[in-house]
Design an enzyme around this catalytic site. Structure first.
Site, PDB file in Angstrom:
ATOM      1  N   TYR A 106      51.964  24.603 -13.591  1.00  0.00           N
ATOM      2  CA  TYR A 106      51.323  23.477 -14.288  1.00  0.00           C
ATOM      3  C   TYR A 106      49.907  23.259 -13.741  1.00  0.00           C
ATOM      4  CZ  TYR A 106      50.760  18.779 -16.245  1.00  0.00           C
ATOM      5  OH  TYR A 106      50.301  17.683 -16.940  1.00  0.00           O
ATOM      6  N   SER A 127      44.483  17.554 -16.106  1.00  0.00           N
ATOM      7  CA  SER A 127      45.277  16.630 -15.294  1.00  0.00           C
ATOM      8  C   SER A 127      44.547  16.398 -13.977  1.00  0.00           C
ATOM      9  CB  SER A 127      46.645  17.241 -14.983  1.00  0.00           C
ATOM     10  OG  SER A 127      47.299  16.494 -13.961  1.00  0.00           O
TER      11      SER A 127
HETATM   12  P1  NAI Z   1      55.013  14.324 -23.824  1.00  0.00           P
HETATM   13  O1  NAI Z   1      56.007  15.337 -23.378  1.00  0.00           O
HETATM   14  O2  NAI Z   1      55.362  12.904 -23.773  1.00  0.00           O
HETATM   15  O3  NAI Z   1      54.487  14.692 -25.287  1.00  0.00           O
HETATM   16  C1  NAI Z   1      54.042  15.992 -25.557  1.00  0.00           C
HETATM   17  C2  NAI Z   1      54.181  16.283 -27.035  1.00  0.00           C
HETATM   18  O4  NAI Z   1      53.755  17.650 -27.224  1.00  0.00           O
HETATM   19  C3  NAI Z   1      55.620  16.194 -27.540  1.00  0.00           C
HETATM   20  O5  NAI Z   1      55.655  15.501 -28.771  1.00  0.00           O
HETATM   21  C4  NAI Z   1      56.041  17.650 -27.697  1.00  0.00           C
HETATM   22  O6  NAI Z   1      56.994  17.849 -28.738  1.00  0.00           O
HETATM   23  C5  NAI Z   1      54.711  18.326 -28.010  1.00  0.00           C
HETATM   24  N1  NAI Z   1      54.707  19.751 -27.654  1.00  0.00           N
HETATM   25  C6  NAI Z   1      55.260  20.340 -26.564  1.00  0.00           C
HETATM   26  N2  NAI Z   1      55.074  21.663 -26.606  1.00  0.00           N
HETATM   27  C7  NAI Z   1      54.390  21.920 -27.748  1.00  0.00           C
HETATM   28  C8  NAI Z   1      53.910  23.104 -28.355  1.00  0.00           C
HETATM   29  N3  NAI Z   1      54.121  24.310 -27.787  1.00  0.00           N
HETATM   30  N4  NAI Z   1      53.243  23.015 -29.516  1.00  0.00           N
HETATM   31  C9  NAI Z   1      53.039  21.811 -30.117  1.00  0.00           C
HETATM   32  N5  NAI Z   1      53.494  20.645 -29.600  1.00  0.00           N
HETATM   33  C10 NAI Z   1      54.151  20.711 -28.417  1.00  0.00           C
HETATM   34  O7  NAI Z   1      53.707  14.601 -22.914  1.00  0.00           O
HETATM   35  P2  NAI Z   1      52.492  13.631 -22.533  1.00  0.00           P
HETATM   36  O8  NAI Z   1      52.787  12.966 -21.269  1.00  0.00           O
HETATM   37  O9  NAI Z   1      52.106  12.839 -23.705  1.00  0.00           O
HETATM   38  O10 NAI Z   1      51.398  14.738 -22.200  1.00  0.00           O
HETATM   39  C11 NAI Z   1      50.351  15.068 -23.081  1.00  0.00           C
HETATM   40  C12 NAI Z   1      49.358  15.907 -22.300  1.00  0.00           C
HETATM   41  O11 NAI Z   1      48.899  15.179 -21.171  1.00  0.00           O
HETATM   42  C13 NAI Z   1      49.943  17.204 -21.761  1.00  0.00           C
HETATM   43  O12 NAI Z   1      48.963  18.235 -21.847  1.00  0.00           O
HETATM   44  C14 NAI Z   1      50.214  16.873 -20.315  1.00  0.00           C
HETATM   45  O13 NAI Z   1      50.225  18.011 -19.485  1.00  0.00           O
HETATM   46  C15 NAI Z   1      49.038  15.977 -20.012  1.00  0.00           C
HETATM   47  N6  NAI Z   1      49.213  15.115 -18.858  1.00  0.00           N
HETATM   48  C16 NAI Z   1      50.235  14.216 -18.822  1.00  0.00           C
HETATM   49  C17 NAI Z   1      50.395  13.434 -17.694  1.00  0.00           C
HETATM   50  C18 NAI Z   1      51.516  12.449 -17.581  1.00  0.00           C
HETATM   51  O14 NAI Z   1      51.694  11.955 -16.479  1.00  0.00           O
HETATM   52  N7  NAI Z   1      52.268  12.151 -18.610  1.00  0.00           N
HETATM   53  C19 NAI Z   1      49.486  13.541 -16.546  1.00  0.00           C
HETATM   54  C20 NAI Z   1      48.431  14.499 -16.713  1.00  0.00           C
HETATM   55  C21 NAI Z   1      48.315  15.255 -17.843  1.00  0.00           C
END
Ligand code: NAI
Length: 266
Positions: free
Chosen positions: A166, A152
């Site tokens: 985080y 991130s």
């Molecule tokens: P999201 O919450 O929209 O989707 C995450 C997905 O991962 C969900 O489908 C969830 O069910 C799954 N998940 C959660 N815990 C899990 C586990 N223990 N094992 C397997 N699956 C699991 O999140 P998003 O925004 O798509 O984030 C994806 C990545 O990007 C994450 O690592 C997040 O930290 C990173 N990120 C996101 C940002 C944002 O602003 N949305 C900014 C910077 C990084």
């Protein structure tokens, strides 16, 4: 096609790819994009219904996919997800370690509960370690591969709106990825991180639904808007593919200019 999609023929043809957290947000978008570029995609999510929905959507678009329910923080489940992928598709070329969590009670050092710190480290950092560990063994068998880990922009800059667990977990992802990259550079395995800025996905939905918290962040983005999942998936596609063949141990920052800015435009 929207304006952020890249028009190009199949850039991941027949690459066997695991995407964790593929059931929603950035992972879902990447799964569909990778599938449309010829990858055979294992869609992994802790939420089985979501993983199946995304795998079906890839197949309905003419792609090849396998849905697996796994929690990336659980050693046996990650090992099994990699084994199942290799037994189904015959090899492993790419892992996109994308699954991550962002709990609401992660705050400053004085108020973040230890249980929250532990949970965030388990999923965001240990999950990346486990995915990498089991993938590397198979990639060595396949003659190489590409590991793409999601960090991130908060791994690069501090914020007064603290989320210490985080942020620390994402800093760990960057350092871990560099080390893996150097260790395996001569054996055909590349490892890079992506540092997204704030992206409008379910992860940030609660935070961004509050106008004051939304604006507090928006003012720091030179481009003047939050990012889209597709814009991160595009970067992941580049790092996963052979187009980034001279890139390893690096970080691709896709943040609307946040980390470049001292004062943003009015
Ligand atoms: P999201 O919450 O929209 O989707 C995450 C997905 O991962 C969900 O489908 C969830 O069910 C799954 N998940 C959660 N815990 C899990 C586990 N223990 N094992 C397997 N699956 C699991 O999140 P998003 O925004 O798509 O984030 C994806 C990545 O990007 C994450 O690592 C997040 O930290 C990173 N990120 C996101 C940002 C944002 O602003 N949305 C900014 C910077 C990084």
């Amino acid at each position: 096609m929207n304006s952020t999609e890249i028009s190009h023929p199949k850039r991941l043809q027949d690459k066997v790819t695991i995407i964790t957290g593929g059931g929603g947000g950035i992972g879902e978008c990447a799964a569909e994009l990778f599938g449309s570029h010829g990858a055979k995609v294992t869609v992994v999510d802790v939420n089985q219904d979501q993983a199946e929905r995304v795998a079906k959507s890839i197949e309905s678009a003419g792609g090849v996919a396998l849905a697996i329910s796994a929690d990336v923080s659980q050693d046996d489940q990650v090992r099994d997800m990699v084994e199942a992928t290799v037994s189904h598709f015959g090899r492993l070329d790419v892992i996109f370690n994308n699954a991550g969590i962002f709990p609401a009670d992660d705050g400053g050092v004085l108020d973040t509960p230890l249980s929250t710190w532990d949970k965030v480290m388990e999923v965001n950092l240990k999950g990346v370690f486990l995915g990498t560990k089991y993938a590397v063994a198979k990639m060595l068998d396949s003659g190489g591969g590409s590991i793409v880990n999601v960090a991130s922009f908060v791994a690069l800059m501090g914020a007064a709106t603290a989320q210490v667990a985080y942020t620390a977990s994402k800093g760990g992802v960057l350092a871990f990825t560099r080390e893996v990259a150097v260790e395996y550079a001569r054996r055909g395995i590349r490892a890079n991180s992506i540092c997204p800025g704030p992206i409008e996905t379910p992860l940030l939905a609660e935070l961004l639904s509050d106008p004051e918290r939304r604006n507090r962040r928006l003012v720091h983005i030179p481009i003047g808007r939050f990012g889209r999942a597709q814009e991160i998936a595009n970067g992941a596609l580049f790092l996963a593919s052979d187009e980034s063949s001279f890139m390893t141990g690096s970080q691709l920052v896709i943040d609307g200019g946040i980390t470049a800015a001292y004062v943003t435009p009015q």
